[in-house]
Design a protein around this motif. Structure first.
Motif, PDB file in Angstrom:
ATOM      1  N   TRP A  71      37.418  92.513  60.207  1.00 28.96           N
ATOM      2  CA  TRP A  71      38.083  92.962  59.100  1.00 28.96           C
ATOM      3  C   TRP A  71      39.663  92.788  58.963  1.00 28.96           C
ATOM      4  N   ILE A  72      40.494  91.874  57.806  1.00 29.20           N
ATOM      5  CA  ILE A  72      41.492  91.522  57.582  1.00 29.20           C
ATOM      6  C   ILE A  72      42.579  91.951  56.684  1.00 29.20           C
ATOM      7  N   HIS A  73      43.317  93.149  57.658  1.00 25.28           N
ATOM      8  CA  HIS A  73      43.617  93.735  56.541  1.00 25.28           C
ATOM      9  C   HIS A  73      45.460  92.652  56.217  1.00 25.28           C
ATOM     10  N   CYS A  74      44.948  92.315  54.940  1.00 23.74           N
ATOM     11  CA  CYS A  74      46.644  91.142  54.607  1.00 23.74           C
ATOM     12  C   CYS A  74      47.190  91.969  54.510  1.00 23.74           C
ATOM     13  N   LYS A  75      48.466  91.539  55.302  1.00 23.53           N
ATOM     14  CA  LYS A  75      50.063  92.022  55.045  1.00 23.53           C
ATOM     15  C   LYS A  75      51.152  92.002  53.845  1.00 23.53           C
ATOM     16  N   ASP A  76      50.430  91.036  52.796  1.00 23.18           N
ATOM     17  CA  ASP A  76      51.134  90.557  51.877  1.00 23.18           C
ATOM     18  C   ASP A  76      50.421  90.337  50.534  1.00 23.18           C
ATOM     19  N   LEU A  77      50.992  90.652  49.467  1.00 24.68           N
ATOM     20  CA  LEU A  77      50.031  90.200  48.481  1.00 24.68           C
ATOM     21  C   LEU A  77      49.888  88.325  48.353  1.00 24.68           C
ATOM     22  N   VAL A  78      50.780  87.348  48.244  1.00 23.07           N
ATOM     23  CA  VAL A  78      50.916  86.166  48.974  1.00 23.07           C
ATOM     24  C   VAL A  78      49.492  86.001  49.876  1.00 23.07           C
ATOM     25  N   THR A  79      48.951  86.647  51.351  1.00 21.24           N
ATOM     26  CA  THR A  79      48.092  86.143  51.906  1.00 21.24           C
ATOM     27  C   THR A  79      46.911  87.419  51.101  1.00 21.24           C
ATOM     28  N   VAL A  80      46.797  88.227  50.383  1.00 24.10           N
ATOM     29  CA  VAL A  80      45.285  88.763  48.857  1.00 24.10           C
ATOM     30  C   VAL A  80      45.258  87.048  48.248  1.00 24.10           C
ATOM     31  N   SER A  81      46.466  86.633  47.653  1.00 24.76           N
ATOM     32  CA  SER A  81      46.004  86.326  47.360  1.00 24.76           C
ATOM     33  C   SER A  81      45.152  84.942  47.642  1.00 24.76           C
ATOM     34  N   GLN A  82      45.902  84.587  48.901  1.00 23.09           N
ATOM     35  CA  GLN A  82      44.992  82.575  49.569  1.00 23.09           C
ATOM     36  C   GLN A  82      43.356  83.203  49.712  1.00 23.09           C
ATOM     37  N   PHE A  83      43.621  84.209  50.574  1.00 19.65           N
ATOM     38  CA  PHE A  83      42.104  84.787  50.491  1.00 19.65           C
ATOM     39  C   PHE A  83      40.756  85.224  49.323  1.00 19.65           C
ATOM     40  N   ARG A  84      41.683  85.065  48.637  1.00 24.88           N
ATOM     41  CA  ARG A  84      41.007  85.635  47.358  1.00 24.88           C
ATOM     42  C   ARG A  84      40.781  84.031  46.538  1.00 24.88           C
ATOM     43  N   TYR A  85      41.449  83.736  46.773  1.00 23.83           N
ATOM     44  CA  TYR A  85      41.111  81.710  45.943  1.00 23.83           C
ATOM     45  C   TYR A  85      40.306  81.295  47.303  1.00 23.83           C
ATOM     46  N   LEU A  86      39.918  81.309  48.157  1.00 24.45           N
ATOM     47  CA  LEU A  86      39.046  80.628  49.023  1.00 24.45           C
ATOM     48  C   LEU A  86      38.009  80.842  48.636  1.00 24.45           C
TER      49      LEU A  86
END
Length: 152
Positions: A71-86
């Motif tokens: 269960w991956i807690h993205c610590k910032d919006l850059v990380t959310v964006s990268q996972f969303r892209y993938l």
């Protein structure tokens, strides 16, 4: 539905801050049969585990090899964006989310992740319910530093 027992940062029987989010600690909890909530950063084009800052570098394969348990807690919006892209490019099937002080958030797989002190919410994931002695009877999952206490 069987309750999901989710180790918070690898903790099973209480906080061990110097081990939290370390890959070996996470793997130990998984080997005991628990899912794990981990804190992830995408920093300088690499993935890192760590609560307050990027601490332990991991590669995408490390994450995808454990995709059913994390269960991956993205610590910032850059990380959310990268996972969303993938995810949009069908490169990964990871369960990730972002929250700060929201009452709840939805994970990328549609689970309701509920902030401490906001239970009971039917069919949700209770986070750290021991802090407020929350009723978790209607929850589909529990995330805790003392998860072994709930997994009886």
């Amino acid at each position: 539905m069987k309750t999901k027992y989710i180790s918070h940062r690898g903790n099973i029987n209480g906080k061990v801050e110097n081990l939290e989010n370390s890959p070996r600690y996470i793997d130990s909890a998984i080997e005991l049969g628990y899912d794990c909530e981990i804190d992830v950063w995408y920093h300088q084009h690499e993935f890192w585990l760590g609560h307050d800052e990027p601490t332990y570098q991991v590669d995408l394969t490390w994450l995808t090899d454990r995709h059913l348990k994390l269960w991956i807690h993205c610590k910032d919006l850059v990380t959310v964006s990268q996972f969303r892209y993938l995810q949009l490019n069908m490169l990964v099937d990871l369960n990730y989310f972002f929250h700060n002080t929201d009452d709840c958030t939805l994970t990328s797989r549609g689970d309701v992740w509920v902030y401490p002190g906001k239970q009971p919410l039917k069919d949700s994931i209770a986070v750290m319910p021991e802090i407020h002695n929350e009723d978790v009877s209607g929850c589909i999952g529990i995330c805790s530093d003392v998860i072994q206490k709930y997994n009886k």
